[in-house]
Design a protein around this motif. Structure first.
Motif, PDB file in Angstrom:
ATOM      1  N   LEU A 141      50.446  27.577  89.273  1.00  0.00           N
ATOM      2  CA  LEU A 141      51.040  28.794  89.820  1.00  0.00           C
ATOM      3  C   LEU A 141      51.098  29.915  88.786  1.00  0.00           C
ATOM      4  O   LEU A 141      51.059  31.086  89.141  1.00  0.00           O
ATOM      5  N   GLY A 142      51.186  29.565  87.526  1.00  0.00           N
ATOM      6  CA  GLY A 142      51.275  30.554  86.464  1.00  0.00           C
ATOM      7  C   GLY A 142      50.070  31.484  86.417  1.00  0.00           C
ATOM      8  O   GLY A 142      50.197  32.638  86.011  1.00  0.00           O
ATOM      9  N   LEU A 143      48.923  31.002  86.841  1.00  0.00           N
ATOM     10  CA  LEU A 143      47.739  31.860  86.855  1.00  0.00           C
ATOM     11  C   LEU A 143      47.945  33.040  87.801  1.00  0.00           C
ATOM     12  O   LEU A 143      47.661  34.183  87.459  1.00  0.00           O
ATOM     13  N   PHE A 144      48.459  32.751  88.989  1.00  0.00           N
ATOM     14  CA  PHE A 144      48.720  33.832  89.940  1.00  0.00           C
ATOM     15  C   PHE A 144      49.871  34.718  89.457  1.00  0.00           C
ATOM     16  O   PHE A 144      49.829  35.934  89.611  1.00  0.00           O
ATOM     17  N   ARG A 145      50.888  34.115  88.860  1.00  0.00           N
ATOM     18  CA  ARG A 145      52.010  34.907  88.329  1.00  0.00           C
ATOM     19  C   ARG A 145      51.539  35.884  87.259  1.00  0.00           C
ATOM     20  O   ARG A 145      51.975  37.027  87.218  1.00  0.00           O
ATOM     21  N   ASN A 146      50.665  35.417  86.382  1.00  0.00           N
ATOM     22  CA  ASN A 146      50.142  36.304  85.338  1.00  0.00           C
ATOM     23  C   ASN A 146      49.358  37.462  85.944  1.00  0.00           C
ATOM     24  O   ASN A 146      49.453  38.596  85.481  1.00  0.00           O
ATOM     25  N   GLY A 147      48.590  37.183  86.967  1.00  0.00           N
ATOM     26  CA  GLY A 147      47.862  38.245  87.652  1.00  0.00           C
ATOM     27  C   GLY A 147      48.807  39.234  88.309  1.00  0.00           C
ATOM     28  O   GLY A 147      48.587  40.452  88.263  1.00  0.00           O
ATOM     29  N   LEU A 148      49.874  38.719  88.909  1.00  0.00           N
ATOM     30  CA  LEU A 148      50.856  39.588  89.560  1.00  0.00           C
ATOM     31  C   LEU A 148      51.611  40.444  88.549  1.00  0.00           C
ATOM     32  O   LEU A 148      52.018  41.561  88.868  1.00  0.00           O
TER      33      LEU A 148
END
Length: 94
Positions: free
Chosen positions: A64-71
């Motif tokens: 999930l951290g990958l999407f959080r970093n993008g956000l």
């Protein structure tokens, strides 16, 4: 999973982005960090988006951290929000 809206993989921009983040068929965290250091919000967001989608398609919905970093780079990005929600749901269902 949303498929046709994911990316336009045949466009040169996306081809280059994918080449920058992958080592073989897996996401390279060091390459993602290098992209983030460029301080280009759009490229950073897209790189993390592609990394998250790639990992999910490989069966790893725990990233999930990958999407959080993008956000963090572009919080208004609907594709990131959608895929982050999908990843969250997959995590809960397991």
């Amino acid at each position: 999973m949303p498929g046709s809206r994911r990316t336009k993989e045949n466009e040169p921009y996306w081809t280059v982005c994918v080449a920058r983040i992958l080592q073989g068929d897996r996401v390279n965290e060091m390459k993602l960090a290098e992209i983030e250091l460029d301080q280009d919000a759009r490229t950073t967001s897209n790189a993390y988006f592609l990394a998250g989608v790639t990992e999910m398609q490989a069966g790893d919905s725990e990233r999930l951290g990958l999407f959080r970093n993008g956000l963090r780079a572009t919080p208004e990005q609907p594709n990131l929000l959608e895929w982050h929600a999908i990843a969250c749901l997959r995590r809960v269902v397991r």
